[in-house]
Design an enzyme around this catalytic site. Structure first.
Site, short mmCIF file in Angstrom:
data_model
loop_
_atom_site.label_atom_id
_atom_site.label_comp_id
_atom_site.label_asym_id
_atom_site.label_seq_id
_atom_site.Cartn_x
_atom_site.Cartn_y
_atom_site.Cartn_z
N SER A 145 59.84 48.92 33.16
CA SER A 145 60.72 50.06 32.90
C SER A 145 59.89 51.31 32.69
O SER A 145 58.67 51.24 32.44
CB SER A 145 61.55 49.77 31.65
OG SER A 145 62.24 50.92 31.19
N TYR A 158 64.00 47.18 23.17
CA TYR A 158 63.91 47.25 24.63
C TYR A 158 62.55 47.81 25.04
O TYR A 158 61.89 47.28 25.94
CB TYR A 158 65.04 48.12 25.18
CG TYR A 158 65.15 48.13 26.68
CD1 TYR A 158 65.81 47.12 27.36
CD2 TYR A 158 64.57 49.15 27.43
CE1 TYR A 158 65.91 47.12 28.74
CE2 TYR A 158 64.67 49.17 28.81
CZ TYR A 158 65.34 48.15 29.47
OH TYR A 158 65.42 48.16 30.84
#
Length: 254
Positions: A145, A158
Site C-alpha cells: 500500500s 492497517y
C-alpha cells in the site's frame, strides 16, 4: 510477446471477489490462466460463476482469513482445484478499521494484523513449499500500500500491516530467490474501491487534496492493477525480486 505469455498457468488470488483482487484475478483469467479465487463469503462463488460465464477458467473457495487453520485448509483446497500444481500466488485480501489512534481497540488491531499480515505470511509460506516441492519456478505477488511508505490517518493497524507486508516481501526474497521463487509487492495508491468509500465522499475535504496530489489527476481502479500483475506473473519479470512497486498515478513522487 512470449515474455508476457502466461496462457495455461495456474494461480490463486485471495481477495478475488471485489476491488483490486477482483481486477487482478480478471487480468490473469483474461491472459489465459486457470485461477482459483478465495473470498470470505458466498460472494466468491458468484464471482467465480460470473467469470466462467465469460468463458474463463475460474473456481471459488470460501475461507475465513482470520483463522490460521482455515487459511491452511483453503490453500490445500485450492491446490486440489488446480490439480496439484501452482504457478502464481496473489495475496490481495485485506481489511480496514478506522479509529483515532489513542482509542484504537486492541481487538481491531489483532484482527487487522491477523488478516493483513499473518495470513499473508501463511499463504506465501505454503506457496513457497509448493514451488520447492514441484521443483519449479514460482511467482508470488503480495499487495502492500501507499501506507507501506506513509503513516496514514486513523489507520495505525492497517499502516503497520502493510509496512510489514513490504518488509516480509523483501525478507522472503532473500531466502527464496535462489530457489527460483520470485516475490514482489504491488503498492496501490489511492484506488476507487469499496475500502475507500469514506475518502471518496465528495464532502470529505481529503478527497480533493489527495486528487490534487496525484499527477495523473484521477484515482486508480482495479483495471489499473491488471498490467502490473500480469508482468509480475510472467517471465518478463524474472530478474525482478523483492521489489515494492507503486501503482499510484505518480502520487509518491509529488
Amino acid at each position: 510477446m512470449s515474455l508476457f505469455d502466461i496462457q495455461g498457468r495456474t494461480a490463486i488470488v485471495t481477495g478475488g471477489t471485489r476491488g483490486l483482487g477482483h481486477g487482478m484475478a480478471e487480468g490473469l483469467l483474461e491472459a489465459g490462466c486457470h485461477v482459483v479465487i478465495v473470498g470470505t463469503n458466498n460472494r466468491v462463488y458468484e464471482a467465480a460463476d460470473e467469470f466462467c460465464r465469460k468463458g474463463r477458467n475460474c473456481q471459488g473457495i470460501k475461507a475465513d482469513m482470520r483463522e490460521e487453520e482455515k487459511v491452511s485448509d483453503a490453500f490445500c483446497e485450492c491446490m486440489e482445484k488446480l490439480s496439484g500444481h501452482l504457478d502464481i500466488l496473489v495475496t490481495a485480501h485485506g481489511i480496514q478499521r478506522r479509529h483515532a489512534s489513542e482509542e484504537f481497540p486492541l481487538e481491531d488491531w489483532k484482527e487487522v494484523l491477523g488478516v493483513n499480515l499473518t495470513s499473508v505470511f501463511q499463504m506465501c509460506q505454503l506457496a513457497a513449499k509448493q514451488f520447492i516441492k514441484q521443483e519449479s519456478k514460482g511467482k508470488i505477488i503480495t499487495v502492500s500500500s501507499m501506507l507501506s511508505f506513509f503513516g496514514g490517518y486513523t489507520v495505525p493497524a492497517y499502516a503497520a500491516s502493510k509496512g510489514a507486508v513490504a518488509q516480509l516481501t523483501k525478507a522472503f526474497c532473500n531466502e527464496w530467490a535462489e530457489k527460483g521463487i520470485h516475490i514482489n509487492s504491488l503498492a496501490p495508491g489511492y484506488m476507487a474501491t469499496e475500502m475507500n468509500t469514506a475518502l471518496l465522499d465528495p464532502n470529505n475535504p481529503r478527497k480533493k487534496s489527495i486528487t490534487d496530489r496525484i499527477p495523473a489527476k484521477r484515482w486508480g481502479t482495479p483495471e489499473d492493477m491488471k498490467g502490473p500483475c500480469i508482468f509480475l506473473a510472467s517471465d518478463a519479470s524474472d530478474y525482478l525480486n523483492g521489489a515494492v512497486i507503486p501503482v499510484d498515478g505518480g502520487y509518491l513522487v509529488r
